[in-house]
Design a protein around this motif. Structure first.
Motif, short mmCIF file in Angstrom:
data_model
loop_
_atom_site.label_atom_id
_atom_site.label_comp_id
_atom_site.label_asym_id
_atom_site.label_seq_id
_atom_site.Cartn_x
_atom_site.Cartn_y
_atom_site.Cartn_z
N ALA A 188 23.86 42.81 60.27
CA ALA A 188 23.39 43.96 59.43
C ALA A 188 22.06 44.68 59.71
O ALA A 188 21.77 45.70 59.51
CB ALA A 188 23.16 43.18 57.91
N ARG A 192 21.47 48.61 60.85
CA ARG A 192 20.34 49.21 59.92
C ARG A 192 19.29 49.86 61.01
O ARG A 192 19.01 51.05 60.64
CB ARG A 192 19.57 48.22 58.95
CG ARG A 192 18.69 49.02 57.97
CD ARG A 192 18.17 48.08 57.02
NE ARG A 192 19.33 47.21 56.05
CZ ARG A 192 19.26 45.78 56.25
NH1 ARG A 192 18.42 45.02 57.09
NH2 ARG A 192 20.34 45.36 55.69
N VAL A 218 24.08 46.62 54.47
CA VAL A 218 23.23 47.41 55.77
C VAL A 218 22.63 48.75 54.92
O VAL A 218 21.28 48.74 55.14
CB VAL A 218 24.37 48.21 56.56
CG1 VAL A 218 23.56 48.96 57.88
CG2 VAL A 218 25.11 46.75 57.37
#
Length: 261
Positions: A188, A192, A218
């Motif tokens: 995640a 991002r 995310v």
């Protein structure tokens, strides 16, 4: 009502409505919210749903390992990958995520395309070996074997030094409230960072991901510029996602078109 019957009822409501609200279930069944929440915890531990604040959502089927994900709606993944490939323009720098749909994107890029593909996925990079005019930048780091992508500090540092035109993103769940989710914390974080380093993000969303959720968010759905979905994605599943902000694009034989309805 026996525990087994309650749990089956919860799963039936989840399948019917796409979500479960603990308070509504407690009122319906005349039971305490604590009892319902205990049932939800146990069902979540069995991998049958994803708990969220106040209730539960369908668990993301796309959390299966790479071999398992290859068996999920393969025709949709080919259609979405083909349509995504047609969004890449000559001269662009694009991020391509890991995952089975991302591999299809790479596979369908035109052989004569001149562009730069940056990826933290060895399988995606391998697909581009025969694309002579595509410059491939492979981001390194610790290999997260479940998804066959690089994660960790080295990958984060490399991503921070790149400015891409588009990030083609894979997730395990796309939900209007739970957001864009995946099943691993480090993965995640990488996603991002890729979103932050790209001018826009296109989410590749096959049908098993719509309305589903995983543990790690995310970003909100509205952080993406668009969602690229299958030609047959149901309007009912797309309506709340459209309200969340991104454009909805359907994969078609000639590329991606805005979804109506």
């Amino acid at each position: 009502m026996l525990t087994r019957q309650r749990k089956q009822h919860i799963l039936s409501v989840l399948q019917r409505d796409g979500h479960v609200v603990a308070k509504a279930l407690s009122d319906e069944l005349g039971l305490s919210e604590d009892t319902i929440r205990r049932d939800l915890r146990e069902l979540a531990a069995e991998g049958l749903l994803q708990r969220v604040h106040g209730g539960a959502l369908p668990v993301a089927a796309a959390e299966a390992d790479l071999a398992g994900r290859q068996q999920l709606v393969p025709d949709e993944k080919v259609a979405i990958g083909r349509a995504a490939a047609r969004l890449v323009r000559p001269g662009q720098v694009v991020f391509i995520d890991g995952g089975t749909t991302a591999v299809q994107l790479a596979r369908h890029l035109p052989k004569n395309l001149r562009a730069t593909v940056v990826t933290h996925s060895p399988p995606v990079a391998a697909e581009l070996v025969s694309h002579a005019a595509v410059e491939v930048v492979l981001i390194g780091g610790r290999l997260f074997k479940h998804s066959m992508v690089a994660v960790g500090a080295a990958a984060m540092a490399a991503i921070a030094r790149i400015h891409a035109d588009t990030y083609f993103m894979g997730v395990t769940g796309v939900h209007a409230e739970a957001g864009l989710t995946t099943g691993d914390m480090e993965e995640a974080e990488i996603k991002r960072a890729l979103m932050a380093a790209a001018a826009e993000t296109v989410v590749l969303a096959s049908s098993e991901k719509l309305g589903a959720a995983s543990a790690w968010m995310v970003n909100p759905v509205g952080a993406a510029a668009s969602l690229l979905v299958s030609p047959d994605a149901p309007a009912q599943a797309l309506a709340p996602l459209r309200k969340a902000g991104p454009a909805i694009l359907r994969a078609g034989p000639d590329g991606a078109d805005k979804a109506g309805g």
